[in-house]
Design an enzyme around this catalytic site. Structure first.
Site, PDB file in Angstrom:
ATOM      1  N   GLU A 225      28.095  41.258  37.590  1.00  0.00           N
ATOM      2  CA  GLU A 225      28.667  40.422  39.142  1.00  0.00           C
ATOM      3  C   GLU A 225      27.920  41.694  40.164  1.00  0.00           C
ATOM      4  O   GLU A 225      28.292  42.582  39.997  1.00  0.00           O
ATOM      5  CB  GLU A 225      30.619  40.932  38.271  1.00  0.00           C
ATOM      6  N   CYS A 259      33.657  42.212  47.236  1.00  0.00           N
ATOM      7  CA  CYS A 259      32.866  41.070  47.800  1.00  0.00           C
ATOM      8  C   CYS A 259      32.466  39.815  47.989  1.00  0.00           C
ATOM      9  O   CYS A 259      31.930  39.189  48.288  1.00  0.00           O
ATOM     10  CB  CYS A 259      31.659  40.922  45.486  1.00  0.00           C
TER      11      CYS A 259
END
Ligand code: NDP
Length: 480
Positions: A225, A259
């Site tokens: 991720e 993010c």
């Protein structure tokens, strides 16, 4: 005199200490896999209840480590973790139960199904931006699937994970060592890869690639991720006041260190000036401080970020961008004011490289489709959002956006919808957390195939071969 509130990085555990923690976790995994899924669900719900009964303490630890507003700790980290616990504990049976497999009719006398077997010890290597949500949310899913976890938080935010470990131990509900924390830097992370049966890494592209290489060399499953460069694309028919508020929250929540946070805004030329005016009005009301209460923005978490962000702003200014805000308010405490970059263009780093800070570059475009094309040209593909009154058109356009997650007239909140897979494409990662897939990945699928009847008769395709058998099998295949 400035009082420095940024804690120092944690010091490394020795390799021996890490190995001992891994051995404990392995022992815990062996005992935990013997618990039924219902028992795991019940115990993990009880653990969550215990943690939330100490919510104030937990919020204080996260705030001390990150400087983020307490409201943000509660809403972004704890409330989202609550939804993760709710979703996975309520759906675990459906997701992890044996899945019957389809069989062709000539094999209907056999049973076939997939069983999900826990991997053992799952290594979770996590960043500093959400020090509770990421390690705990991923650990919850991994433990529910029957594994122990070896959590390696960033050396800048290890205290939160250690607090969770102590709190879990204090409950006395789970096998000792099931949630084990490894404290240290990248070297400790590398050892976690070596000690684990699977790795879920959350962090930057560069480190993620190194972790993936190391996991591949050891033939271990690895889910990544990684970073993102969320393009927010505002069409001329968008509800501008909602879009402007969303742009400000999406860019500056968590002080820009998300993010999936907005990293660049493209606005169709007809509404560009009005949009900028609304954004500036919204920004003027933001309150910044380190107190935790009654503030919207805190500080940066990772010391090198300040210099990186300054460098991107200088680059933008040198290339003709108009930078508003972005002043360093308190260097020792990593405080900078939110920045707007007007007249942004794709030759500026701020439009193409991940910033991971409180910066909103805005670029004027003739058409939203041009913005999609430009943003697809970059290396990241994590999240994106389209803002328009014509949602049907936006939904059609979603298919041409190269991002793992696309929102229409919304952003960020999809993290809390655990039924949706969360993850990216290209340099933003491999694999998905959340969703059915994100729980099953913590298991390896075992295919089980059982002959039921007739008990004695051999199969026609076994030895000895002869022409009659071949003809029979080809005739059966024709009917299948
Ligand atoms: P890094 O990649 O620098 O670090 C992530 C973790 O990896 C840290 O715990 C770090 O330890 C550890 N690490 C460093 N080197 C190694 C190594 N060689 N082997 C194993 N582990 C290692 O990321 P940041 O912490 O700076 O986090 C910011 C990044 O995370 C941004 O790019 C952001 O977009 C991304 N991110 C992605 C998310 C997603 O879900 N897609 C969510 C949140 C953030 P240490 O810090 O102690 O050096």
């Amino acid at each position: 005199m400035t009082v420095k509130t940024v804690p120092a990085a944690a010091s490394n555990m020795t390799l021996g200490e890490i190995a001992a923690r891994a051995a404990n976790a392995r022992q815990a995994a062996a005992s935990w896999r013997r618990y039924s899924l219902s028992e795991r669900v019940e115990l993990l719900r009880a653990v969550w209840q215990e943690l939330t009964s100490r919510k104030k303490e937990l919020c204080a630890v996260v705030h001390a480590e990150t400087g983020k507003p307490l409201a943000e700790v509660e809403m972004m980290e704890l409330a989202t973790a609550h939804l993760i616990v709710r979703y996975f504990t309520s759906n675990a049976h459906r997701i992890l139960q044996d899945q019957p497999a389809w069989r062709p009719w000539p094999l209907l006398n056999k049973r076939a199904y997939v069983r999900y077997v826990p991997r053992g010890v799952v290594g979770l290597i996590t960043p500093w931006n959400l020090p509770f949500l990421i390690p705990f949310g991923d650990a919850l899913a991994a433990m529910l699937a029957g594994n122990a976890v070896l959590v390696k938080p960033s050396e800048w935010t290890s205290r939160t994970a250690q607090w969770v470990e102590d709190a879990i131990r204090a409950c006395g509900l789970l096998p000792e060592g099931l949630f084990s924390v490894v404290v240290g830097d990248g070297q400790a992370g590398a050892q976690v890869v070596a000690e684990s049966d699977m790795v879920l890494f959350t962090g930057s592209f560069a480190t993620g690639r190194a972790v993936a290489q190391s996991a591949a060399a050891q033939l271990k499953p690895c889910v990544l991720e990684l970073g993102g460069k969320h393009p927010m694309i505002v069409f001329k028919d968008a509800e501008l006041s909602r879009a402007a508020k969303a742009a400000v929250w999406g860019s500056f929540a968590n002080c820009g260190q998300l993010c999936v946070g907005v990293e660049r805004v493209y606005v169709e030329s007809e509404v560009h000036d009005r949009f900028v005016e609304l954004v500036r009005r919204e920004m003027s009301g933001l309150r910044q401080g380190l107190g935790g209460q009654d503030v919207d923005l805190g500080r940066l978490i990772f010391p090198p970020q300040l210099a990186r962000i300054k460098e991107q702003l200088e680059d933008a200014a040198a290339k003709g961008g108009r930078v508003i805000g972005g002043e360093v308010l308190d260097e020792a405490n990593l405080m900078m004011s939110p920045a707007l970059v007007l007249g942004a263009s794709h030759d500026m780093k701020v439009m193409t490289e991940e910033t991971f800070g409180p910066v909103m570059p805005i670029m004027k475009v003739d058409r939203g489709e041009e913005a999609i094309r430009l943003s697809n040209g970059g290396s990241y593909g994590l999240s994106a959002s389209l803002w328009t009154a014509d949602t049907a058109r936006a939904e059609r356009l979603c298919a041409s956006v190269e991002a793992g997650m696309v929102c229409v007239n919304d952003l960020l909140t999809h993290y809390a919808v655990c039924s949706l897979p969360f993850g990216g494409i290209k340099h933003s990662g491999l694999g998905r957390r959340h969703s059915d897939e994100g729980l099953r990945m913590f298991c390896w699928p075992q295919s089980v195939f059982i002959h039921e009847w007739p008990a004695r008769a051999p199969e026609p395709w076994w030895f000895p071969y002869d022409r009659a058998k071949t003809r029979l099998v080809s005739w059966i295949m024709k009917l299948t």
